[in-house]
Design a protein around this motif. Sequence first.
Motif, PDB file in Angstrom:
ATOM      1  N   ASP A 195       0.829  -1.204   0.000  1.00  0.00           N
ATOM      2  CA  ASP A 195       0.000   0.000   0.000  1.00  0.00           C
ATOM      3  C   ASP A 195       0.862   1.251   0.000  1.00  0.00           C
ATOM      4  O   ASP A 195       0.493   2.278  -0.564  1.00  0.00           O
ATOM      5  CB  ASP A 195      -0.911   0.013   1.229  1.00  0.00           C
ATOM      6  N   VAL A 196       2.023   1.159   0.677  1.00  0.00           N
ATOM      7  CA  VAL A 196       2.942   2.292   0.785  1.00  0.00           C
ATOM      8  C   VAL A 196       4.361   1.801   0.515  1.00  0.00           C
ATOM      9  O   VAL A 196       4.771   0.764   1.041  1.00  0.00           O
ATOM     10  CB  VAL A 196       2.888   2.947   2.184  1.00  0.00           C
ATOM     11  N   VAL A 197       5.085   2.544  -0.300  1.00  0.00           N
ATOM     12  CA  VAL A 197       6.494   2.248  -0.574  1.00  0.00           C
ATOM     13  C   VAL A 197       7.318   3.440  -0.120  1.00  0.00           C
ATOM     14  O   VAL A 197       7.025   4.587  -0.491  1.00  0.00           O
ATOM     15  CB  VAL A 197       6.733   1.985  -2.070  1.00  0.00           C
ATOM     16  N   ILE A 198       8.337   3.191   0.690  1.00  0.00           N
ATOM     17  CA  ILE A 198       9.184   4.266   1.199  1.00  0.00           C
ATOM     18  C   ILE A 198      10.570   4.167   0.573  1.00  0.00           C
ATOM     19  O   ILE A 198      11.247   3.141   0.695  1.00  0.00           O
ATOM     20  CB  ILE A 198       9.297   4.220   2.730  1.00  0.00           C
ATOM     21  N   GLU A 199      10.965   5.234  -0.122  1.00  0.00           N
ATOM     22  CA  GLU A 199      12.340   5.387  -0.590  1.00  0.00           C
ATOM     23  C   GLU A 199      13.089   6.135   0.511  1.00  0.00           C
ATOM     24  O   GLU A 199      12.994   7.354   0.626  1.00  0.00           O
ATOM     25  CB  GLU A 199      12.391   6.192  -1.885  1.00  0.00           C
ATOM     26  N   ALA A 200      13.815   5.421   1.343  1.00  0.00           N
ATOM     27  CA  ALA A 200      14.506   6.068   2.460  1.00  0.00           C
ATOM     28  C   ALA A 200      15.653   6.916   1.935  1.00  0.00           C
ATOM     29  O   ALA A 200      16.518   6.424   1.208  1.00  0.00           O
ATOM     30  CB  ALA A 200      15.020   5.021   3.442  1.00  0.00           C
ATOM     31  N   PHE A 201      15.636   8.174   2.285  1.00  0.00           N
ATOM     32  CA  PHE A 201      16.695   9.124   1.936  1.00  0.00           C
ATOM     33  C   PHE A 201      16.900   9.239   0.428  1.00  0.00           C
ATOM     34  O   PHE A 201      18.015   9.410  -0.051  1.00  0.00           O
ATOM     35  CB  PHE A 201      18.003   8.735   2.646  1.00  0.00           C
ATOM     36  N   GLY A 202      15.794   9.144  -0.305  1.00  0.00           N
ATOM     37  CA  GLY A 202      15.843   9.398  -1.735  1.00  0.00           C
ATOM     38  C   GLY A 202      16.471   8.310  -2.564  1.00  0.00           C
ATOM     39  O   GLY A 202      16.824   8.541  -3.729  1.00  0.00           O
ATOM     40  N   CYS A 203      16.617   7.101  -2.023  1.00  0.00           N
ATOM     41  CA  CYS A 203      17.187   6.024  -2.832  1.00  0.00           C
ATOM     42  C   CYS A 203      16.214   5.676  -3.962  1.00  0.00           C
ATOM     43  O   CYS A 203      14.997   5.826  -3.822  1.00  0.00           O
ATOM     44  CB  CYS A 203      17.481   4.792  -1.977  1.00  0.00           C
ATOM     45  N   GLN A 204      16.746   5.232  -5.085  1.00  0.00           N
ATOM     46  CA  GLN A 204      15.920   4.908  -6.244  1.00  0.00           C
ATOM     47  C   GLN A 204      15.405   3.474  -6.142  1.00  0.00           C
ATOM     48  O   GLN A 204      16.155   2.555  -5.818  1.00  0.00           O
ATOM     49  CB  GLN A 204      16.745   5.066  -7.530  1.00  0.00           C
ATOM     50  N   LEU A 205      14.127   3.288  -6.427  1.00  0.00           N
ATOM     51  CA  LEU A 205      13.566   1.941  -6.422  1.00  0.00           C
ATOM     52  C   LEU A 205      14.174   1.119  -7.556  1.00  0.00           C
ATOM     53  O   LEU A 205      14.427   1.650  -8.647  1.00  0.00           O
ATOM     54  CB  LEU A 205      12.041   2.004  -6.605  1.00  0.00           C
ATOM     55  N   PRO A 206      14.408  -0.162  -7.334  1.00  0.00           N
ATOM     56  CA  PRO A 206      14.893  -1.024  -8.424  1.00  0.00           C
ATOM     57  C   PRO A 206      13.902  -1.009  -9.592  1.00  0.00           C
ATOM     58  O   PRO A 206      12.676  -1.025  -9.392  1.00  0.00           O
ATOM     59  CB  PRO A 206      14.950  -2.410  -7.768  1.00  0.00           C
TER      60      PRO A 206
END
Length: 356
Positions: free
Chosen positions: A79-90
């Motif tokens: 439901d929620v995806v967090i990119e911690a500290f602006g990391c790019q999702l694969p």
Amino acid sequence: MRWDIFCQIVDNYGDAGVCWRLARSLSSIHGQTVRIFCDNLPTLNLLASGVHVDIKDKIQLLPWESSFENHRHQAQAPDVVIEAFGCQLPERYLAGLLVAPKKPIIINLEYLSAEPWIVDFHGKSSPQSHGIPKYFFFPGFQDQAGGILIDPVPPSSPPSISSIPASLEKVWSQLRPHAKRISIFCYPGAPLRKWLEDLASLDQDFDILLTHGHAELLGINTGQAIQLPEHIQLHPLPFVSQDEYDWLLSQCDFNIVRGEDSFVRAQLAGKPFIWHIYPQEDRAHEVKLAAFLDLYLEGANQDLRLSTIAAMTWAMPSQWFGAIDAWSAHGEAWRAHLLKKQGGGGLAARLLAFVG
């Protein structure tokens, strides 16, 4: 809800520490289902060690690559995806989100800052070509920001000495009852040798607790050990878990910390501290430190302001240690202020309210 947190470790313990503390807050306090995908799983597992099994079993700690096959089953869609500290999702993970029946919300979780401008950008949308909604979330101390991670909330008074973590029992038995305790967790660039040598000029006993790896910085066991008088005793510590480190901070009279997680926990310990902020080439860290000190020292008298600023910028202890009692009282008051301002659960609760 299902939460996926992505963590790429840049500052070793700090980034992983924030992600782990957020995950445990969401799952244990707020009943959420959480997974962390991390590119350095051993470090994350170290920080999570020592936590009660009922807490740890609620959170899946997974390698970064395991996110690639995430969406084969609809039940796994977050439901929620967090990119911690602006990391790019694969890319392969993001492709799975695009074909999922239900699109999640993506949160770009930024670094904690006290700078005034973050209030204007907190919660703002970041339009993406793929169409999945994405928002900036800025942790901060202001009411209009994203809050700070306060879970687990430290006790209002120091824990009983009977609660000494097993990993620290041996070291604790060597401490002197009347010596002031100082814990040290800083970056290699700190003038640590000179700082300790100056501390030795003060007419007081000090027990210095060196977190894992700092004995080597001072040449201990390498034949180049720093030479200090008997009233200054160094105590190298083993690697400790996050909860054990929280306990350590609460039991010291003064703490030197670095990164984001230990910075917040030092404040919640209610003790004076030096924040060895991560140095940046463009000197942006100096602006961040000044912004925090503006908030932290609001209402403090001029002597305490000058002493605290001197300490935070690595002036030698002999120049400011005379203010330690006033600083200790200020630290307790600041702790109470933070907990009051963060009422309702801090960053984790504000995230829930935002996505809900």
